[in-house]
Design an enzyme around this catalytic site. Sequence first.
Site, PDB file in Angstrom:
ATOM      1  N   PHE A   1      -2.133  -5.115  37.859  1.00 51.51           N
ATOM      2  CA  PHE A   1      -0.913  -4.490  37.654  1.00 51.51           C
ATOM      3  C   PHE A   1       0.038  -3.152  38.906  1.00 51.51           C
ATOM      4  O   PHE A   1       0.677  -2.407  39.192  1.00 51.51           O
ATOM      5  CB  PHE A   1      -0.698  -3.264  37.016  1.00 51.51           C
ATOM      6  CG  PHE A   1      -0.064  -4.580  35.419  1.00 51.51           C
ATOM      7  CD1 PHE A   1      -1.387  -5.436  34.978  1.00 51.51           C
ATOM      8  CD2 PHE A   1       0.864  -4.117  35.235  1.00 51.51           C
ATOM      9  CE1 PHE A   1       0.038  -6.140  34.327  1.00 51.51           C
ATOM     10  CE2 PHE A   1       1.497  -5.160  34.094  1.00 51.51           C
ATOM     11  CZ  PHE A   1       0.917  -5.769  33.906  1.00 51.51           C
TER      12      PHE A   1
ATOM     13  N   ASN B   1       0.696   1.309  28.013  1.00 52.10           N
ATOM     14  CA  ASN B   1       2.382   0.937  28.782  1.00 52.10           C
ATOM     15  C   ASN B   1       3.089   1.002  29.652  1.00 52.10           C
ATOM     16  O   ASN B   1       3.257   0.352  30.361  1.00 52.10           O
ATOM     17  CB  ASN B   1       3.358   0.282  27.709  1.00 52.10           C
ATOM     18  CG  ASN B   1       3.413  -0.697  26.881  1.00 52.10           C
ATOM     19  OD1 ASN B   1       2.221  -1.585  27.259  1.00 52.10           O
ATOM     20  ND2 ASN B   1       4.229  -1.267  26.081  1.00 52.10           N
TER      21      ASN B   1
ATOM     22  N   GLU C   1       2.939 -11.987  27.184  1.00 49.44           N
ATOM     23  CA  GLU C   1       4.454 -13.168  26.402  1.00 49.44           C
ATOM     24  C   GLU C   1       4.044 -14.217  27.488  1.00 49.44           C
ATOM     25  O   GLU C   1       3.460 -13.649  28.818  1.00 49.44           O
ATOM     26  CB  GLU C   1       5.496 -12.899  26.724  1.00 49.44           C
ATOM     27  CG  GLU C   1       6.173 -12.159  25.304  1.00 49.44           C
ATOM     28  CD  GLU C   1       7.951 -12.269  25.411  1.00 49.44           C
ATOM     29  OE1 GLU C   1       8.388 -12.589  26.505  1.00 49.44           O
ATOM     30  OE2 GLU C   1       7.996 -10.951  24.897  1.00 49.44           O
TER      31      GLU C   1
ATOM     32  N   CYS D   1       9.000  -4.566  26.780  1.00 50.59           N
ATOM     33  CA  CYS D   1       8.341  -4.216  26.351  1.00 50.59           C
ATOM     34  C   CYS D   1       8.560  -2.836  27.254  1.00 50.59           C
ATOM     35  O   CYS D   1       8.371  -1.805  26.912  1.00 50.59           O
ATOM     36  CB  CYS D   1       7.164  -4.244  26.140  1.00 50.59           C
ATOM     37  SG  CYS D   1       6.506  -5.578  24.424  1.00 50.59           S
TER      38      CYS D   1
ATOM     39  N   LEU E   1      -0.329  -8.129  23.602  1.00 51.67           N
ATOM     40  CA  LEU E   1      -0.867  -9.585  23.765  1.00 51.67           C
ATOM     41  C   LEU E   1       1.163  -9.707  25.115  1.00 51.67           C
ATOM     42  O   LEU E   1       1.775  -8.548  25.035  1.00 51.67           O
ATOM     43  CB  LEU E   1      -0.024 -10.106  22.882  1.00 51.67           C
ATOM     44  CG  LEU E   1       1.599 -10.668  22.031  1.00 51.67           C
ATOM     45  CD1 LEU E   1       2.643 -10.732  22.862  1.00 51.67           C
ATOM     46  CD2 LEU E   1       1.403 -11.404  20.630  1.00 51.67           C
TER      47      LEU E   1
ATOM     48  N   ALA F   1       3.392  -5.437  44.595  1.00 50.70           N
ATOM     49  CA  ALA F   1       4.854  -4.907  45.201  1.00 50.70           C
ATOM     50  C   ALA F   1       5.909  -6.251  43.939  1.00 50.70           C
ATOM     51  O   ALA F   1       5.567  -7.518  44.892  1.00 50.70           O
ATOM     52  CB  ALA F   1       4.484  -5.060  45.935  1.00 50.70           C
ATOM     53  N   GLY F   2       7.306  -6.150  43.924  1.00 51.70           N
ATOM     54  CA  GLY F   2       8.310  -6.680  43.275  1.00 51.70           C
ATOM     55  C   GLY F   2       9.499  -6.376  42.925  1.00 51.70           C
ATOM     56  O   GLY F   2       9.871  -5.134  43.722  1.00 51.70           O
TER      57      GLY F   2
HETATM   58  P1  NAD Z   1      11.803 -10.507  18.555  1.00 52.49           P
HETATM   59  O1  NAD Z   1      12.515 -10.046  18.361  1.00 52.49           O
HETATM   60  O2  NAD Z   1      10.991 -11.562  19.044  1.00 52.49           O
HETATM   61  O3  NAD Z   1      11.465 -10.432  17.429  1.00 52.49           O
HETATM   62  C1  NAD Z   1      11.235  -9.515  15.733  1.00 52.49           C
HETATM   63  C2  NAD Z   1      12.197 -11.050  14.616  1.00 52.49           C
HETATM   64  O4  NAD Z   1      11.735  -9.760  13.424  1.00 52.49           O
HETATM   65  C3  NAD Z   1      13.076 -11.752  15.008  1.00 52.49           C
HETATM   66  O5  NAD Z   1      13.315 -12.773  14.174  1.00 52.49           O
HETATM   67  C4  NAD Z   1      13.760 -10.831  13.515  1.00 52.49           C
HETATM   68  O6  NAD Z   1      14.832 -11.826  13.017  1.00 52.49           O
HETATM   69  C5  NAD Z   1      12.716 -10.503  12.297  1.00 52.49           C
HETATM   70  N1  NAD Z   1      13.635  -8.986  11.486  1.00 52.49           N
HETATM   71  C6  NAD Z   1      13.782  -7.955  11.853  1.00 52.49           C
HETATM   72  N2  NAD Z   1      14.411  -7.346  11.096  1.00 52.49           N
HETATM   73  C7  NAD Z   1      13.537  -7.985  10.323  1.00 52.49           C
HETATM   74  C8  NAD Z   1      12.887  -7.204   8.502  1.00 52.49           C
HETATM   75  N3  NAD Z   1      14.018  -6.469   8.363  1.00 52.49           N
HETATM   76  N4  NAD Z   1      12.672  -8.584   7.815  1.00 52.49           N
HETATM   77  C9  NAD Z   1      11.795  -9.559   8.582  1.00 52.49           C
HETATM   78  N5  NAD Z   1      12.296  -9.887   9.872  1.00 52.49           N
HETATM   79  C10 NAD Z   1      13.230  -9.037  10.235  1.00 52.49           C
HETATM   80  O7  NAD Z   1      10.303  -9.141  18.925  1.00 52.49           O
HETATM   81  P2  NAD Z   1       9.154  -9.359  19.680  1.00 52.49           P
HETATM   82  O8  NAD Z   1       8.842  -9.417  20.628  1.00 52.49           O
HETATM   83  O9  NAD Z   1       7.965 -10.211  18.541  1.00 52.49           O
HETATM   84  O10 NAD Z   1       8.108  -7.782  19.274  1.00 52.49           O
HETATM   85  C11 NAD Z   1       7.848  -7.645  17.860  1.00 52.49           C
HETATM   86  C12 NAD Z   1       7.553  -5.639  18.408  1.00 52.49           C
HETATM   87  O11 NAD Z   1       6.357  -6.417  18.545  1.00 52.49           O
HETATM   88  C13 NAD Z   1       8.046  -4.964  18.875  1.00 52.49           C
HETATM   89  O12 NAD Z   1       7.517  -3.801  18.192  1.00 52.49           O
HETATM   90  C14 NAD Z   1       7.923  -4.820  20.785  1.00 52.49           C
HETATM   91  O13 NAD Z   1       7.453  -3.821  20.669  1.00 52.49           O
HETATM   92  C15 NAD Z   1       5.904  -5.547  19.933  1.00 52.49           C
HETATM   93  N6  NAD Z   1       5.826  -5.688  21.318  1.00 52.49           N
HETATM   94  C16 NAD Z   1       6.379  -6.490  21.639  1.00 52.49           C
HETATM   95  C17 NAD Z   1       5.060  -7.749  22.940  1.00 52.49           C
HETATM   96  C18 NAD Z   1       5.830  -9.122  23.517  1.00 52.49           C
HETATM   97  O14 NAD Z   1       5.050  -9.157  24.340  1.00 52.49           O
HETATM   98  N7  NAD Z   1       6.474  -9.230  22.823  1.00 52.49           N
HETATM   99  C19 NAD Z   1       4.216  -6.909  23.123  1.00 52.49           C
HETATM  100  C20 NAD Z   1       3.781  -6.566  21.841  1.00 52.49           C
HETATM  101  C21 NAD Z   1       4.083  -5.641  20.949  1.00 52.49           C
END
Ligand code: NAD
Length: 436
Positions: free
Chosen positions: A249, A208, A155, A260, A153, A252-253
């Site tokens: 993707f 990615n 953001e 991520c 996904l 330019a910017g």
């Molecule tokens: P985030 O930092 O927004 O959320 C992580 C959450 O996990 C936090 O609320 C934190 O308090 C909680 N947490 C940490 N340790 C914990 C534990 N032991 N038990 C319970 N909760 C715990 O992170 P995110 O952006 O949602 O990313 C999560 C994962 O998904 C990462 O590996 C990221 O690389 C991946 N990801 C993120 C996106 C994105 O757009 N944000 C997209 C694809 C993949």
Amino acid sequence: MNLCVVGTGYVGLVTGAVFADLGNDVVCVDTDAEKIAGLAAGRVPIYEPGLEEMVARNAADRRLAFTTDLSAAVRRSEIVFIAVGTPSKADGETDLSAVEAAAKDIGRALDRYTVVVNKSTVPVGTGELVREVIARHQVTPVPFDVVSNPEFLREGSAIEDTLHPDRIVIGAPTQHVAMTLLELYAPLGRPMIITDVPSAEMIKYAANAFLACKISFVNAIANVCELSGADVTQVVKGMGLDSRIGRDFLQAGLGYGGSCFPKDTDSLIHTAARHGHDLKFLRAMVEVNRERAGHFVETICKALGPLDDKVVGVLGLAFKPNTDDMREAKSVEVIDLLLAAGATVRAYDPVAMDNARRMLPPSVVYCGSAYEAAEGADAVALVTEWNEFKFIDLERLRSVMRRALVFDGRNLWEPERMHRLKFEYHSIGRKPVIPS
Ligand code: NAD
């Protein structure tokens, strides 16, 4: 199905809300008690279009609940998702401490067969680590399986992306285990790739890194365009219509930021090195990205002269439009450089200002609108390409500025229009517009 999502951030909360919306019973778990209390009271801690309504609807229908009690949530669930953060360490290695902590707690809680799904982005081999950590902490020795189901996904369009992903990747130890996930995702009717766990983990990093390379590639070309008089937007049009290349993707910017691409490219380089392989080309692409903010501020300094007594209005702070996420946002680098050069920074972002306040130096002046940020400014620097800025009243903007000078870090506006409006206009990989 009864599901548990561990980690209630951008990925966990959206995943939980969408699965609940599809009719599952979902409990979202987080160690952040304040976040959980807020969610239980109906407060969504992040800005994501459509999320608040979806959370409210499913919480009201009792398909979505929030807790800090991981044990109880795990015990009522057939599938447990791990969606905790996986930031980088200083050397680029992925910090897996949150994943390990979650695995440990899940191991302690398991009291019957459960499928544990890793949704966090984790280096190849982590599935095995999670399996080992869970097994080591089991109180009741029940069988379990670990699946890799990386998340793609974005953001800003997270709900839409979760409901309509290009593909769903399921890395499972056996076909039988993969079927559990297949059944869960079946209502989405999207293509699914069933593979082994390490390949699924690698798919996420390869995807990615490839996207990050596209961005750095076009930015490197933009640098050459600036030096040679070519127009990168024309170049991209000509390249992108080639079906083997595509236009996505290739804008330019100021380069990529966010939680991520920077950490995932660093992590892939680190993983390769651990296996004795130097991913030279990816290191070069990361370097191109690192130079973007400096190059932008250099352009500003060249056109504006010493910044000591200058005011710069910065439009956009979030790492990209439609999110409040400031992690690795280019605005931070740009503003740090502007301040270091002596400028006064007046900043505005439609939704990321609260998060920005926690990350930017206290001398930044926060404004209630783009016009307010431009008031009395010697220049405006566009950093995040929010739609609100695309359709801004540029004449009004010019009328409040001390000098009609715009630096467009995302090629949001057309040079012809800026010329007509009598701006001096500098953008990325295109000839500057200098009023006669
Ligand atoms: P985030 O930092 O927004 O959320 C992580 C959450 O996990 C936090 O609320 C934190 O308090 C909680 N947490 C940490 N340790 C914990 C534990 N032991 N038990 C319970 N909760 C715990 O992170 P995110 O952006 O949602 O990313 C999560 C994962 O998904 C990462 O590996 C990221 O690389 C991946 N990801 C993120 C996106 C994105 O757009 N944000 C997209 C694809 C993949």
